[in-house]
Design a protein around this motif. Structure first.
Motif, PDB file in Angstrom:
ATOM      1  N   THR A 114       0.840  -1.204   0.000  1.00 53.23           N
ATOM      2  CA  THR A 114       0.000   0.000   0.000  1.00 53.23           C
ATOM      3  C   THR A 114       0.870   1.247   0.000  1.00 53.23           C
ATOM      4  O   THR A 114       1.823   1.349   0.768  1.00 53.23           O
ATOM      5  N   LYS A 115       0.537   2.163  -0.891  1.00 50.00           N
ATOM      6  CA  LYS A 115       1.222   3.450  -0.953  1.00 50.00           C
ATOM      7  C   LYS A 115       0.169   4.543  -0.818  1.00 50.00           C
ATOM      8  O   LYS A 115      -0.839   4.541  -1.527  1.00 50.00           O
ATOM      9  N   ILE A 116       0.431   5.459   0.103  1.00 50.48           N
ATOM     10  CA  ILE A 116      -0.468   6.587   0.329  1.00 50.48           C
ATOM     11  C   ILE A 116       0.268   7.849  -0.100  1.00 50.48           C
ATOM     12  O   ILE A 116       1.330   8.169   0.437  1.00 50.48           O
ATOM     13  N   ALA A 117      -0.284   8.549  -1.077  1.00 48.88           N
ATOM     14  CA  ALA A 117       0.299   9.800  -1.561  1.00 48.88           C
ATOM     15  C   ALA A 117      -0.713  10.921  -1.299  1.00 48.88           C
ATOM     16  O   ALA A 117      -1.815  10.900  -1.840  1.00 48.88           O
ATOM     17  N   VAL A 118      -0.317  11.859  -0.450  1.00 44.46           N
ATOM     18  CA  VAL A 118      -1.209  12.951  -0.053  1.00 44.46           C
ATOM     19  C   VAL A 118      -0.818  14.218  -0.792  1.00 44.46           C
ATOM     20  O   VAL A 118       0.366  14.563  -0.880  1.00 44.46           O
ATOM     21  N   TYR A 119      -1.821  14.917  -1.308  1.00 42.25           N
ATOM     22  CA  TYR A 119      -1.643  16.178  -2.015  1.00 42.25           C
ATOM     23  C   TYR A 119      -2.555  17.223  -1.365  1.00 42.25           C
ATOM     24  O   TYR A 119      -3.545  17.630  -1.960  1.00 42.25           O
ATOM     25  N   GLY A 120      -2.279  17.562  -0.128  1.00 43.92           N
ATOM     26  CA  GLY A 120      -3.129  18.516   0.585  1.00 43.92           C
ATOM     27  C   GLY A 120      -4.389  17.825   1.074  1.00 43.92           C
ATOM     28  O   GLY A 120      -4.329  16.928   1.906  1.00 43.92           O
ATOM     29  N   ASP A 121      -5.542  18.217   0.524  1.00 50.92           N
ATOM     30  CA  ASP A 121      -6.824  17.643   0.929  1.00 50.92           C
ATOM     31  C   ASP A 121      -7.262  16.488   0.031  1.00 50.92           C
ATOM     32  O   ASP A 121      -8.406  16.027   0.110  1.00 50.92           O
ATOM     33  N   VAL A 122      -6.368  16.028  -0.825  1.00 44.48           N
ATOM     34  CA  VAL A 122      -6.641  14.899  -1.719  1.00 44.48           C
ATOM     35  C   VAL A 122      -5.539  13.871  -1.513  1.00 44.48           C
ATOM     36  O   VAL A 122      -4.375  14.227  -1.336  1.00 44.48           O
ATOM     37  N   ALA A 123      -5.909  12.599  -1.528  1.00 42.60           N
ATOM     38  CA  ALA A 123      -4.914  11.535  -1.373  1.00 42.60           C
ATOM     39  C   ALA A 123      -5.227  10.391  -2.324  1.00 42.60           C
ATOM     40  O   ALA A 123      -6.398  10.047  -2.541  1.00 42.60           O
ATOM     41  N   ASN A 124      -4.167   9.811  -2.847  1.00 45.62           N
ATOM     42  CA  ASN A 124      -4.270   8.681  -3.739  1.00 45.62           C
ATOM     43  C   ASN A 124      -3.678   7.463  -3.020  1.00 45.62           C
ATOM     44  O   ASN A 124      -2.537   7.494  -2.576  1.00 45.62           O
ATOM     45  N   VAL A 125      -4.482   6.408  -2.887  1.00 40.88           N
ATOM     46  CA  VAL A 125      -4.020   5.190  -2.226  1.00 40.88           C
ATOM     47  C   VAL A 125      -4.000   4.079  -3.261  1.00 40.88           C
ATOM     48  O   VAL A 125      -5.009   3.810  -3.920  1.00 40.88           O
ATOM     49  N   THR A 126      -2.829   3.459  -3.423  1.00 35.63           N
ATOM     50  CA  THR A 126      -2.712   2.310  -4.320  1.00 35.63           C
ATOM     51  C   THR A 126      -2.304   1.104  -3.490  1.00 35.63           C
ATOM     52  O   THR A 126      -1.497   1.211  -2.566  1.00 35.63           O
ATOM     53  N   THR A 127      -2.873  -0.039  -3.836  1.00 36.83           N
ATOM     54  CA  THR A 127      -2.598  -1.255  -3.075  1.00 36.83           C
ATOM     55  C   THR A 127      -2.890  -2.475  -3.938  1.00 36.83           C
ATOM     56  O   THR A 127      -3.535  -2.372  -4.985  1.00 36.83           O
ATOM     57  N   HIS A 128      -2.414  -3.616  -3.479  1.00 36.29           N
ATOM     58  CA  HIS A 128      -2.737  -4.894  -4.105  1.00 36.29           C
ATOM     59  C   HIS A 128      -3.599  -5.664  -3.111  1.00 36.29           C
ATOM     60  O   HIS A 128      -3.187  -5.903  -1.980  1.00 36.29           O
ATOM     61  N   THR A 129      -4.787  -6.032  -3.548  1.00 35.79           N
ATOM     62  CA  THR A 129      -5.686  -6.757  -2.646  1.00 35.79           C
ATOM     63  C   THR A 129      -5.352  -8.246  -2.649  1.00 35.79           C
ATOM     64  O   THR A 129      -4.953  -8.813  -3.671  1.00 35.79           O
ATOM     65  N   ALA A 140     -13.969 -17.155  -3.283  1.00 36.45           N
ATOM     66  CA  ALA A 140     -13.391 -16.273  -4.296  1.00 36.45           C
ATOM     67  C   ALA A 140     -12.104 -15.677  -3.743  1.00 36.45           C
ATOM     68  O   ALA A 140     -12.031 -15.293  -2.578  1.00 36.45           O
ATOM     69  N   ILE A 141     -11.118 -15.644  -4.617  1.00 30.94           N
ATOM     70  CA  ILE A 141      -9.858 -14.976  -4.287  1.00 30.94           C
ATOM     71  C   ILE A 141      -9.787 -13.749  -5.186  1.00 30.94           C
ATOM     72  O   ILE A 141      -9.897 -13.857  -6.411  1.00 30.94           O
ATOM     73  N   ILE A 142      -9.623 -12.605  -4.558  1.00 30.77           N
ATOM     74  CA  ILE A 142      -9.587 -11.358  -5.307  1.00 30.77           C
ATOM     75  C   ILE A 142      -8.210 -10.735  -5.140  1.00 30.77           C
ATOM     76  O   ILE A 142      -7.870 -10.218  -4.079  1.00 30.77           O
ATOM     77  N   ASN A 143      -7.430 -10.848  -6.211  1.00 27.95           N
ATOM     78  CA  ASN A 143      -6.116 -10.223  -6.265  1.00 27.95           C
ATOM     79  C   ASN A 143      -6.187  -9.127  -7.315  1.00 27.95           C
ATOM     80  O   ASN A 143      -6.062  -9.390  -8.508  1.00 27.95           O
ATOM     81  N   ASP A 144      -6.438  -7.915  -6.851  1.00 31.14           N
ATOM     82  CA  ASP A 144      -6.595  -6.762  -7.740  1.00 31.14           C
ATOM     83  C   ASP A 144      -5.544  -5.706  -7.454  1.00 31.14           C
ATOM     84  O   ASP A 144      -4.972  -5.649  -6.361  1.00 31.14           O
ATOM     85  N   GLN A 145      -5.340  -4.866  -8.436  1.00 33.06           N
ATOM     86  CA  GLN A 145      -4.704  -3.584  -8.217  1.00 33.06           C
ATOM     87  C   GLN A 145      -5.862  -2.663  -7.871  1.00 33.06           C
ATOM     88  O   GLN A 145      -6.869  -2.649  -8.585  1.00 33.06           O
ATOM     89  N   MET A 146      -5.751  -1.940  -6.791  1.00 25.85           N
ATOM     90  CA  MET A 146      -6.859  -1.080  -6.387  1.00 25.85           C
ATOM     91  C   MET A 146      -6.317   0.325  -6.115  1.00 25.85           C
ATOM     92  O   MET A 146      -5.285   0.483  -5.459  1.00 25.85           O
ATOM     93  N   THR A 147      -7.021   1.294  -6.642  1.00 22.89           N
ATOM     94  CA  THR A 147      -6.724   2.693  -6.371  1.00 22.89           C
ATOM     95  C   THR A 147      -7.947   3.304  -5.724  1.00 22.89           C
ATOM     96  O   THR A 147      -9.069   3.142  -6.221  1.00 22.89           O
ATOM     97  N   LEU A 148      -7.734   3.984  -4.617  1.00 20.89           N
ATOM     98  CA  LEU A 148      -8.797   4.718  -3.940  1.00 20.89           C
ATOM     99  C   LEU A 148      -8.361   6.179  -3.881  1.00 20.89           C
ATOM    100  O   LEU A 148      -7.274   6.480  -3.393  1.00 20.89           O
ATOM    101  N   LEU A 149      -9.198   7.060  -4.387  1.00 24.90           N
ATOM    102  CA  LEU A 149      -8.925   8.492  -4.312  1.00 24.90           C
ATOM    103  C   LEU A 149      -9.749   9.050  -3.159  1.00 24.90           C
ATOM    104  O   LEU A 149     -10.977   8.899  -3.142  1.00 24.90           O
ATOM    105  N   PHE A 150      -9.060   9.648  -2.196  1.00 21.27           N
ATOM    106  CA  PHE A 150      -9.708  10.183  -1.000  1.00 21.27           C
ATOM    107  C   PHE A 150      -9.727  11.709  -1.035  1.00 21.27           C
ATOM    108  O   PHE A 150      -8.799  12.332  -1.557  1.00 21.27           O
TER     109      PHE A 150
END
Length: 172
Positions: A114-129, A140-150
């Motif tokens: 998991t990588k959390i990149a913060v840009y002030g009031d916006v953050a991009n989180v990338t991870t492998h599930t 079910a096995i879920i191995n995804d690339q997931m991006t969450l924009l906060f």
């Protein structure tokens, strides 16, 4: 003579008034330069990490309302999943409730690299599930690339965009 005296009094009075006037204070404000690309925003990262942990816990607890509360649903909300067309807020909520509401057992629920990149009031989180879920007798096995924009809101960090795509297995 009266005119000179009056004129002298007016001048003296004017001098007294102007000399008594409080001088304006100059306040210097030191500008703090924020580098949105390079600053770490470590406090925000900790808040987002705690939010991710709460999201995971809500899934493990089967608390769908809590899970949904971590989204900032609005007309701007978007989701991409598995190469399909973009979803909006309504479709995302329906999918989250349908999928996680059908889980009967969670064998594994990990977010790796998991990588959390913060840009002030916006953050991009990338991870492998690495999710191992049971739906009755089916698993079910879920191995995804997931991006969450906060986005930081009055209610804390909330998801405004999700992107999921299959994670290719790399030969080691």
């Amino acid at each position: 003579m009266k005119t000179r005296l009056t004129l002298a009094m007016v001048i003296i009075f004017a001098i007294i008034i102007t000399s008594c006037k409080e001088k304006e204070k100059k306040t210097e404000v030191e500008e703090i330069k924020i580098d949105l690309l390079n600053d770490d925003f470590s406090e925000a990262k900790q808040e987002i990490r705690a939010t991710l942990d709460s999201i995971s816990q809500s899934v493990k607890d089967g608390d769908l309302d809590k899970l949904i509360s971590f989204h900032a649903y609005s007309p701007k909300f978007t989701e991409f999943k598995n190469g399909e067309i973009r979803n909006g807020a309504k479709e995302n909520e329906e999918l989250e409730r349908s999928v996680f509401g059908s889980v009967t057992e969670i064998l594994k629920f990990n977010m790796n690299d998991t990588k959390i990149a913060v840009y002030g009031d916006v953050a991009n989180v990338t991870t492998h599930t690495d999710f191992h879920l049971k739906f009755g007798e089916d698993s079910a096995i879920i191995n995804d690339q997931m991006t969450l924009l906060f986005l930081k809101t009055d209610n804390g960090w909330r998801i405004v965009h999700e992107h999921h795509s299959p994670l290719n297995k790399l030969d080691k």
